[in-house]
Design a protein around this motif. Structure first.
Motif, PDB file in Angstrom:
ATOM      1  N   VAL B  37       0.872  -1.171   0.000  1.00 23.15           N
ATOM      2  CA  VAL B  37       0.000   0.000   0.000  1.00 23.15           C
ATOM      3  C   VAL B  37       0.910   1.222   0.000  1.00 23.15           C
ATOM      4  O   VAL B  37       1.896   1.255   0.737  1.00 23.15           O
ATOM      5  CB  VAL B  37      -0.921   0.035   1.240  1.00 23.15           C
ATOM      6  CG1 VAL B  37      -1.801   1.283   1.223  1.00 23.15           C
ATOM      7  CG2 VAL B  37      -1.780  -1.229   1.307  1.00 23.15           C
ATOM      8  N   TYR B  95       4.240   0.850   1.955  1.00 20.65           N
ATOM      9  CA  TYR B  95       4.082   0.010   3.132  1.00 20.65           C
ATOM     10  C   TYR B  95       3.792  -1.429   2.703  1.00 20.65           C
ATOM     11  O   TYR B  95       2.993  -1.643   1.780  1.00 20.65           O
ATOM     12  CB  TYR B  95       2.893   0.467   3.973  1.00 20.65           C
ATOM     13  CG  TYR B  95       2.993   1.843   4.567  1.00 20.65           C
ATOM     14  CD1 TYR B  95       2.347   2.930   3.972  1.00 20.65           C
ATOM     15  CD2 TYR B  95       3.698   2.066   5.740  1.00 20.65           C
ATOM     16  CE1 TYR B  95       2.405   4.195   4.530  1.00 20.65           C
ATOM     17  CE2 TYR B  95       3.770   3.332   6.311  1.00 20.65           C
ATOM     18  CZ  TYR B  95       3.121   4.388   5.694  1.00 20.65           C
ATOM     19  OH  TYR B  95       3.190   5.648   6.245  1.00 20.65           O
ATOM     20  N   TRP B 112       1.119  -3.198   9.663  1.00 22.13           N
ATOM     21  CA  TRP B 112       1.764  -2.535   8.536  1.00 22.13           C
ATOM     22  C   TRP B 112       3.229  -2.335   8.911  1.00 22.13           C
ATOM     23  O   TRP B 112       3.553  -2.141  10.083  1.00 22.13           O
ATOM     24  CB  TRP B 112       1.138  -1.175   8.279  1.00 22.13           C
ATOM     25  CG  TRP B 112      -0.332  -1.174   7.973  1.00 22.13           C
ATOM     26  CD1 TRP B 112      -1.340  -1.753   8.692  1.00 22.13           C
ATOM     27  CD2 TRP B 112      -0.957  -0.527   6.862  1.00 22.13           C
ATOM     28  NE1 TRP B 112      -2.555  -1.504   8.106  1.00 22.13           N
ATOM     29  CE2 TRP B 112      -2.353  -0.746   6.975  1.00 22.13           C
ATOM     30  CE3 TRP B 112      -0.499   0.239   5.783  1.00 22.13           C
ATOM     31  CZ2 TRP B 112      -3.275  -0.253   6.054  1.00 22.13           C
ATOM     32  CZ3 TRP B 112      -1.418   0.742   4.881  1.00 22.13           C
ATOM     33  CH2 TRP B 112      -2.787   0.488   5.006  1.00 22.13           C
ATOM     34  N   GLY B 113       4.086  -2.354   7.911  1.00 22.56           N
ATOM     35  CA  GLY B 113       5.479  -2.021   8.176  1.00 22.56           C
ATOM     36  C   GLY B 113       5.628  -0.521   8.394  1.00 22.56           C
ATOM     37  O   GLY B 113       4.649   0.229   8.334  1.00 22.56           O
ATOM     38  N   GLY B 115       7.306   1.445   6.434  1.00 23.38           N
ATOM     39  CA  GLY B 115       7.306   2.111   5.137  1.00 23.38           C
ATOM     40  C   GLY B 115       8.698   2.415   4.628  1.00 23.38           C
ATOM     41  O   GLY B 115       9.651   2.574   5.393  1.00 23.38           O
TER      42      GLY B 115
END
Lengths: 112, 122
Positions: B37, B95, B112-113, B115
């Motif tokens: 994303v 992300y 989520w990571g 980014g």
């Protein structure tokens, strides 16, 4: 593509007061399996998004009960019963029923 | 603890290529779909691509189809995004995100990571 429309774009709230965010989808998010695939995320300043609510109204693990989701079909709402300072950030709704997955434009919540 | 750590972002000229990676830990990687994303500077979230748990099915946004390729190595717990023919409008934080099921639809992203920033400049 399902278009997700959030209102308002921004919200300034006094601590302890309620807040409400609307999300409308261009198509129904109700699946034939009976579930509605609408999610709410919060992106706090400088952080990655985090899940708040899944399938319209189920609070994710660790999410305070001042957050509640409601709605059906194409109209959804996220409510914060009493806003706290830690709730500032941008709130996004997302539909998960059809690809491409799509997000609302976001609602920025600030503290007065 | 479930962790996602992206790498590979950077500066690239239009038409150039870049490969992003996401190292996953803390969960059984091959049981879950994964997605990329992105978020352009000051903008909202845009789903870019997803891949099933086995890697057998891949999915793309129209804006990147034919230019980006998502893949995963379940033996190394790694998700990748090969980005070719990059454009200025691809500039964003990318992300990686874990789905809660084997396919990227009908499920949520968590976590989520942190980014990785991709900047396409001329």
């Amino acid at each position: 593509e399902i278009v997700m429309t959030q209102t308002p774009v921004s919200l300034s709230v006094t601590p302890g007061q309620p807040a409400s965010i609307s999300c409308k989808s261009s198509q129904s998010l109700l699946h034939s399996d009976g579930k509605t695939y609408l999610y709410w995320y919060l992106q706090k300043p400088g952080q990655s998004p985090q899940l708040l609510v899944y399938e319209v109204s189920s609070r994710f693990s660790g999410v305070p009960d001042r957050f509640s989701g409601s709605g059906s079909g194409t109209d959804f709402t996220l409510k914060i019963s009493r806003v706290e300072a830690e709730d500032v950030g941008i709130y996004y709704c997302m539909q998960g029923i059809h690809l491409p997955l799509t997000f609302g434009g976001g609602t920025k919540v600030e503290i007065k | 603890e479930v962790q996602l750590l992206e790498s590979g972002g950077g500066l690239v000229q239009p038409g150039g290529s870049l490969r992003l990676s996401c190292a996953a830990s803390g969960f059984t990687f091959n049981n879950y779909a994964m997605s990329w994303v992105r978020q352009a500077p000051g903008k909202g979230l845009e789903w870019v691509s997803g891949i099933s748990a086995t890697g057998g099915s891949t999915y793309y946004a129209d804006s990147v189809r034919g230019r980006f390729t998502i893949s995963r190595d379940n033996s190394k717990n790694t998700l990748s995004l090969q980005m070719n023919s990059l454009r200025a409008e691809d500039t964003a934080v990318y992300y990686c995100a874990k789905s809660a099921d084997t396919l990227p639809t009908k499920t949520w992203f968590d976590p989520w990571g942190q980014g990785t920033l991709v900047t396409v400049f001329s």
